[in-house]
Write an enzyme that holds these catalytic residues in place. Structure first.
Site, PDB file in Angstrom:
ATOM      1  N   SER A  19      29.823  43.602  59.794  1.00 46.64           N
ATOM      2  CA  SER A  19      29.053  41.965  60.196  1.00 46.64           C
ATOM      3  C   SER A  19      29.492  42.198  61.658  1.00 46.64           C
ATOM      4  CB  SER A  19      30.186  40.587  59.845  1.00 46.64           C
ATOM      5  OG  SER A  19      29.962  39.505  60.597  1.00 46.64           O
ATOM      6  N   TYR A  43      38.078  39.274  55.461  1.00 48.03           N
ATOM      7  CA  TYR A  43      36.823  39.003  56.046  1.00 48.03           C
ATOM      8  C   TYR A  43      36.422  40.116  56.997  1.00 48.03           C
ATOM      9  CZ  TYR A  43      32.058  38.342  56.881  1.00 48.03           C
ATOM     10  OH  TYR A  43      29.952  38.486  56.809  1.00 48.03           O
TER      11      TYR A  43
HETATM   12  P1  NAP Z   1      25.150  36.411  49.032  1.00 49.76           P
HETATM   13  O1  NAP Z   1      23.294  35.619  48.806  1.00 49.76           O
HETATM   14  O2  NAP Z   1      26.078  35.442  48.686  1.00 49.76           O
HETATM   15  O3  NAP Z   1      25.138  37.422  48.781  1.00 49.76           O
HETATM   16  C1  NAP Z   1      25.477  38.343  48.413  1.00 49.76           C
HETATM   17  C2  NAP Z   1      25.843  39.116  47.095  1.00 49.76           C
HETATM   18  O4  NAP Z   1      27.046  40.138  47.496  1.00 49.76           O
HETATM   19  C3  NAP Z   1      25.575  38.387  45.901  1.00 49.76           C
HETATM   20  O5  NAP Z   1      24.328  39.548  45.486  1.00 49.76           O
HETATM   21  C4  NAP Z   1      26.224  39.090  44.713  1.00 49.76           C
HETATM   22  O6  NAP Z   1      26.115  39.163  43.762  1.00 49.76           O
HETATM   23  C5  NAP Z   1      27.271  39.597  45.641  1.00 49.76           C
HETATM   24  N1  NAP Z   1      28.826  40.075  45.657  1.00 49.76           N
HETATM   25  C6  NAP Z   1      29.541  39.495  45.761  1.00 49.76           C
HETATM   26  N2  NAP Z   1      30.078  39.704  45.050  1.00 49.76           N
HETATM   27  C7  NAP Z   1      30.311  40.904  44.023  1.00 49.76           C
HETATM   28  C8  NAP Z   1      31.356  41.410  43.339  1.00 49.76           C
HETATM   29  N3  NAP Z   1      32.417  41.414  42.903  1.00 49.76           N
HETATM   30  N4  NAP Z   1      30.419  42.296  42.380  1.00 49.76           N
HETATM   31  C9  NAP Z   1      29.344  42.864  42.610  1.00 49.76           C
HETATM   32  N5  NAP Z   1      28.075  41.524  43.546  1.00 49.76           N
HETATM   33  C10 NAP Z   1      28.925  41.266  44.468  1.00 49.76           C
HETATM   34  O7  NAP Z   1      25.162  36.391  50.878  1.00 49.76           O
HETATM   35  P2  NAP Z   1      24.823  37.354  51.880  1.00 49.76           P
HETATM   36  O8  NAP Z   1      24.885  37.244  53.042  1.00 49.76           O
HETATM   37  O9  NAP Z   1      22.848  38.069  51.393  1.00 49.76           O
HETATM   38  O10 NAP Z   1      25.658  39.364  52.136  1.00 49.76           O
HETATM   39  C11 NAP Z   1      25.368  40.007  52.295  1.00 49.76           C
HETATM   40  C12 NAP Z   1      26.248  40.590  53.020  1.00 49.76           C
HETATM   41  O11 NAP Z   1      26.163  40.648  54.297  1.00 49.76           O
HETATM   42  C13 NAP Z   1      27.870  40.186  52.707  1.00 49.76           C
HETATM   43  O12 NAP Z   1      28.270  41.703  52.276  1.00 49.76           O
HETATM   44  C14 NAP Z   1      28.104  39.701  53.509  1.00 49.76           C
HETATM   45  O13 NAP Z   1      29.840  39.632  53.898  1.00 49.76           O
HETATM   46  C15 NAP Z   1      27.264  39.747  54.720  1.00 49.76           C
HETATM   47  N6  NAP Z   1      27.103  39.203  56.185  1.00 49.76           N
HETATM   48  C16 NAP Z   1      26.782  37.785  56.040  1.00 49.76           C
HETATM   49  C17 NAP Z   1      26.440  36.998  56.870  1.00 49.76           C
HETATM   50  C18 NAP Z   1      25.525  35.303  56.471  1.00 49.76           C
HETATM   51  O14 NAP Z   1      26.183  35.384  57.438  1.00 49.76           O
HETATM   52  N7  NAP Z   1      25.020  35.289  55.829  1.00 49.76           N
HETATM   53  C19 NAP Z   1      25.916  37.414  57.837  1.00 49.76           C
HETATM   54  C20 NAP Z   1      26.915  39.053  58.356  1.00 49.76           C
HETATM   55  C21 NAP Z   1      27.440  39.865  57.388  1.00 49.76           C
HETATM   56  P3  NAP Z   1      26.862  38.154  42.272  1.00 49.76           P
HETATM   57  O15 NAP Z   1      27.583  36.880  42.796  1.00 49.76           O
HETATM   58  O16 NAP Z   1      25.621  37.882  41.266  1.00 49.76           O
HETATM   59  O17 NAP Z   1      27.955  39.369  42.373  1.00 49.76           O
END
Ligand code: NAP
Length: 256
Positions: free
Chosen positions: A143, A157
């Protein structure tokens, strides 16, 4: 020509958001995908969607904090699709949030386990599988938070995401001679359930605040971040390793 024709990729965090969008995009670009997350129903729905566009997905539900999941995922890629070429290790959570004195040691560890230790565990099993096929690509979702920007209340985080950059740099050097490229993808605010603006109970004005942090004055669609993940997995990035690619809508250079 589809950009991932003939390749097999593991995608973690595929039940939602960026990982889901990446799984669909990778499949559309010809990859066979092995997708994982805890929510098995969401994975099954994703696999159906991939089949409907003529792709192939293998699903395995589990928790990325669990070492045995990562071993099983790499084995599944080899058994079902004949090898492993790329991994997009993307699962993550905002985790324990709040003023530093209010964060429990357990909450800190859970966040680091989910976002950082999971990455080590994934690579541990992906590297031999990818090396056996002559090389490939490993990408971790980091991130801009913790790299180019600090925000109060997200210490666990930020530390976990910054840790991924160190992991990438070390592995890129360790694995380059074996033809394995290792990179970090640094999204900006993205419209998924994990975004600060979409958290339950977020104030209505939060979204405008988050959008305003970006030069583009909006947050990303998950599909836009998936495009950067696709780039790393593709041969188009054949000389790219050890990098931290900002796909952050200019959040890192915006000061007002
Ligand atoms: P999201 O829609 O909440 O997706 C997160 C994914 O991670 C879900 O598929 C969730 O699946 C999985 N996950 C979480 N904890 C887990 C665990 N203990 N075991 C297995 N799977 C797990 O959010 P997203 O934004 O797409 O996030 C994807 C990545 O992008 C993350 O690393 C996040 O930190 C990063 N990111 C996001 C943003 C933003 O603004 N959205 C910005 C920068 C970076 P289940 O709940 O089904 O397990």
């Amino acid at each position: 020509m589809p950009r991932l024709e003939g390749k097999t990729a593991i995608i973690t965090g595929a039940s939602s958001g960026i990982g889901r969008a990446a799984a669909l995009l990778f499949a559309r670009e010809g990859a066979k995908v092995v997708v994982t997350a805890r929510n098995e129903n969401a994975l099954a729905a994703l696999a159906e969607e991939i089949a409907a566009i003529g792709g192939e997905a293998a699903i395995l539900a589990g928790d990325v904090r669990d070492e045995s999941l990562h071993e099983a995922l790499s084995k599944l890629a080899v058994r079902r699709f004949g090898g492993l070429d790329a991994a997009f290790n993307n699962a993550g959570v905002l985790g324990a949030m709040g003023e530093i004195s209010s964060i429990s040691a357990e909450g800190w560890r859970e966040t680091l386990d989910t976002n950082l230790t999971s990455a080590f565990l994934a690579a541990k099993y992906q590297v031999p599988a990818i090396a056996a096929g002559g090389g490939g690509s490993i990408t971790f979702t980091s991130s801009f938070v913790g790299h180019t920007a600090g925000f109060a209340g997200v210490a666990a985080y930020a530390a976990s995401k910054a840790g991924l950059i160190g992991l990438v740099q070390s592995l890129a050097v360790e694995l380059g001679a074996r033809g394995i490229r290792v990179n970090a993808l640094l999204p900006g605010g993205t419209d998924t359930p994990a975004n600060f603006a979409n958290l339950p109970g977020a104030a209505p004005e939060t979204r405008g605040f988050v959008e305003g942090l970006h030069a583009l004055k909006r947050i990303a669609r998950p599909e836009e971040i998936a495009e950067a993940a696709l780039y790393f997995a593709s041969d188009g990035a054949s000389f790219v390793t050890g990098s931290a690619l900002l796909a952050d809508g200019g959040a890192s250079v915006t000061r007002v």
